[in-house]
Design a protein around this motif. Structure first.
Motif: not given
Lengths: 114, 114
Positions: A35, A42-43, A92, A103, A105-108, A110, B34, B36, B38, B43-44, B46, B90, B102, B104-107
């Motif tokens: 992602y 957002s993602l 990510l 799902q 996620f990893g920490d991403g 940057r 879901f 999530y 952040q 990262g994200l 759950l 999110f 997935l 996602f919404g805008a957050g």
């Protein structure tokens, strides 16, 4: 749930260069996802990576720009090619342990492009 | 196609007050839902999931959400927030069954003030 490690955690790159991001999982997983999260956004899914087959890209993302490898059930890489400032984002990796499950996620990574 | 709308981009709240973060979705097929979270530079994680069964879902950190099929909503609630709940939240949806991406919404940025 699976433990996901991404490398590098952050990087600053020059435009026109390429960077490969690694995603390592501590257990075998069928599906891995990449992602992108642009600044303040957002993602958005880039592609889905299934071991042993070509990655499946979403509309707006192409293999030449974001080549992905999935050599085994615990590892994947995403390369951001010929980078420009618009590629500055958080990238990510996520995995699905089994079907019909969330799902994780990893920490991403940057990434900033100068 | 599926879509997610988070109705509030920012929600300020005082510590120990209750909070509700709103999420509506659109889909012509059955979905999983879901939430999530952040935290800064992470990262994200759950918070909770709705796959099937009871429409009231309890997650980590005292959060819960209720799936309302008739109103196509999946609002997140917590009866008493802490400073440490300050983060980006999110809402996400995926098609039910198998491995699916997935959306996602805008957050929603939750800011808890002392």
């Amino acid at each position: 749930s699976a433990v996901i490690s991404q490398k590098p955690s952050r990087d600053i790159c020059q435009r026109g260069t390429s960077l490969t991001i690694q995603c390592q999982v501590d257990s075998q997983v069928t599906m891995m996802f990449w992602y992108r999260q642009q600044p303040g956004q957002s993602l958005t899914l880039i592609a889905t990576a299934n071991q042993g087959s070509e990655a499946t890209y979403e509309s707006g993302f192409v293999i030449d720009k974001f080549p992905i490898s999935r050599p085994n059930l615990t590892f994947s890489t995403l390369t951001v090619s010929n980078m420009s400032p618009e590629d500055s984002s958080i990238y990510l990796c996520s995995v699905a342990d089994s079907p019909n499950q969330p799902q994780h996620f990893g920490d991403g990574t940057r990434l900033s492009i100068l | 196609a599926q879509s997610v709308t988070q109705l509030d981009s920012q929600v300020p709240v005082f510590e120990e007050a209750p909070v509700e973060l709103r999420c509506n979705y659109s889909s012509s097929v059955s979905v999983y839902l879901f939430w999530y979270v952040q935290y800064p530079n992470q990262g994200l994680q759950l918070l909770l999931k709705y796959l099937s069964g009871s429409t009231l879902v309890k997650g980590i950190n005292g959060f819960e959400a209720e799936f309302n099929k008739s109103q196509t909503s999946f609002h997140l609630r917590k009866p008493s927030v802490h400073i440490s709940d300050t983060a980006e939240y999110f809402c996400a949806v995926s098609i039910s069954g198998g491995y699916n991406k997935l959306i996602f919404g805008a957050g929603t940025r939750l800011a808890v003030h002392p």
